[in-house]
Design an enzyme around this catalytic site. Structure first.
Site, mmCIF file in Angstrom:
data_model
loop_
_atom_site.group_PDB
_atom_site.id
_atom_site.type_symbol
_atom_site.label_atom_id
_atom_site.label_comp_id
_atom_site.label_asym_id
_atom_site.label_seq_id
_atom_site.Cartn_x
_atom_site.Cartn_y
_atom_site.Cartn_z
ATOM 1 N N PHE A 291 13.756 5.953 10.758
ATOM 2 C CA PHE A 291 12.395 5.457 10.558
ATOM 3 C C PHE A 291 11.397 6.667 10.092
ATOM 4 O O PHE A 291 11.114 7.306 10.741
ATOM 5 C CB PHE A 291 11.934 4.908 11.680
ATOM 6 N N VAL A 292 11.186 6.528 8.811
ATOM 7 C CA VAL A 292 10.304 7.508 8.209
ATOM 8 C C VAL A 292 8.921 7.072 7.845
ATOM 9 O O VAL A 292 8.707 5.971 7.505
ATOM 10 C CB VAL A 292 11.000 8.067 6.767
ATOM 11 N N LYS B 59 0.766 -1.307 -0.221
ATOM 12 C CA LYS B 59 -0.231 0.203 -0.008
ATOM 13 C C LYS B 59 0.929 1.300 -0.054
ATOM 14 O O LYS B 59 0.459 2.196 -0.451
ATOM 15 C CB LYS B 59 -0.797 0.041 1.273
ATOM 16 N N ASP C 161 14.685 -0.243 0.520
ATOM 17 C CA ASP C 161 15.334 -0.508 1.807
ATOM 18 C C ASP C 161 16.209 -1.592 1.815
ATOM 19 O O ASP C 161 17.375 -1.585 1.301
ATOM 20 C CB ASP C 161 13.986 -0.635 2.803
ATOM 21 N N ASP D 282 7.644 3.075 -2.794
ATOM 22 C CA ASP D 282 7.691 4.340 -1.624
ATOM 23 C C ASP D 282 8.980 4.336 -1.278
ATOM 24 O O ASP D 282 9.756 5.118 -1.232
ATOM 25 C CB ASP D 282 6.776 4.462 -0.706
HETATM 26 C C1 PRP Z 1 7.556 -1.589 2.602
HETATM 27 C C2 PRP Z 1 7.688 -0.460 1.491
HETATM 28 C C3 PRP Z 1 8.530 -1.663 0.300
HETATM 29 C C4 PRP Z 1 9.208 -2.360 1.187
HETATM 30 C C5 PRP Z 1 10.558 -1.932 1.396
HETATM 31 O O1 PRP Z 1 6.402 -2.324 2.430
HETATM 32 O O2 PRP Z 1 6.663 -0.099 0.848
HETATM 33 O O3 PRP Z 1 7.520 -2.344 -0.242
HETATM 34 O O4 PRP Z 1 8.671 -2.277 2.561
HETATM 35 O O5 PRP Z 1 11.557 -2.702 2.052
HETATM 36 P P1 PRP Z 1 12.512 -3.739 1.541
HETATM 37 O O6 PRP Z 1 13.586 -3.088 0.662
HETATM 38 O O7 PRP Z 1 13.256 -4.123 2.722
HETATM 39 O O8 PRP Z 1 12.096 -4.872 0.866
HETATM 40 P P2 PRP Z 1 5.587 -2.908 3.452
HETATM 41 O O9 PRP Z 1 5.830 -4.302 3.405
HETATM 42 O O10 PRP Z 1 5.972 -2.154 4.848
HETATM 43 O O11 PRP Z 1 3.979 -2.585 3.180
HETATM 44 P P3 PRP Z 1 3.272 -1.358 2.729
HETATM 45 O O12 PRP Z 1 3.594 -0.861 1.448
HETATM 46 O O13 PRP Z 1 2.029 -1.717 2.789
HETATM 47 O O14 PRP Z 1 3.507 -0.341 3.995
#
Ligand code: PRP
Length: 178
Positions: free
Chosen positions: A151-152, A42, A102, A99
């Site tokens: 932590f953003v 999301k 990481d 978004d």
């Molecule tokens: C977050 C973000 C990326 C992922 C990045 O998603 O939106 O998809 O983590 O992290 P990584 O590079 O370590 O894989 P999350 O799983 O928190 O779900 P969300 O998009 O619903 O917030």
């Protein structure tokens, strides 16, 4: 400012300027091409909705949903597919919009899945990039901002599903997640 936020990294005006620049670059690169913009639910939703309006070339949009974090603050390394694309990517130019990049686990997984489906090309656009956290071998082709390991939240990014609606990107106070 939200009381749980320690500091604003990018306010609404800064984000609008940067998204416009990314949209311009993408418009130039994909002129005359069959572009499918894929948003990763999301977290990418807010960035995605602004970005597609900054792209001038015709495009189609679709969404996929994966989960890697759950309600934790760090990645487990496991990617779970929750929703696949509705359309075929065969022969098309795919731009995955995220978004944040990481550890790279999520985008590495998605990139490999998309590449296996015989697209014309696959590129990645990430609003935020935390290279210091990277464990998977993956980089974005378009990056909004390279950020340190803070932590953003906001502009789509959450902590335990909260703060996605903040119109800016801010650093969460440590006491909120410790
Ligand atoms: C977050 C973000 C990326 C992922 C990045 O998603 O939106 O998809 O983590 O992290 P990584 O590079 O370590 O894989 P999350 O799983 O928190 O779900 P969300 O998009 O619903 O917030």
């Amino acid at each position: 400012m939200n009381q749980d936020v320690k500091e604003i990294l990018y306010d609404e005006a800064a984000l609008a300027r940067r998204v416009a620049e990314l949209g311009k670059a993408i418009s130039q690169d994909y002129a005359g091409k069959d572009l499918l913009v894929v948003g990763v639910l999301k977290g990418a939703v807010v960035f995605f909705s602004d970005l597609i309006r900054a792209i001038e070339t015709p495009l189609e949009m679709d969404f996929i949903a994966v989960s890697s974090y759950g309600r934790q603050t760090s990645t487990t390394g496991k990617v779970r597919f929750i929703k696949d694309l509705d359309v075929s990517v065969e022969g098309r130019h795919v731009l995955i919009v995220e978004d944040i990049l990481d550890t790279g686990n999520t985008l590495k997984y998605l990139y490999d899945v998309m590449c296996s489906r015989k697209p014309a090309s696959v590129k990645i656009c990430a609003l935020l990039d935390k290279p210091s956290r990277r464990t998977a071998e993956i980089d974005a082709d378009y990056v909004g901002y390279v950020i340190p390991n803070a932590f953003v939240v906001g502009y789509g990014l959450d902590y335990a599903e909260r703060y996605r609606n903040l119109p800016y990107i801010g650093v969460l106070k440590e006491e909120v997640y410790q």
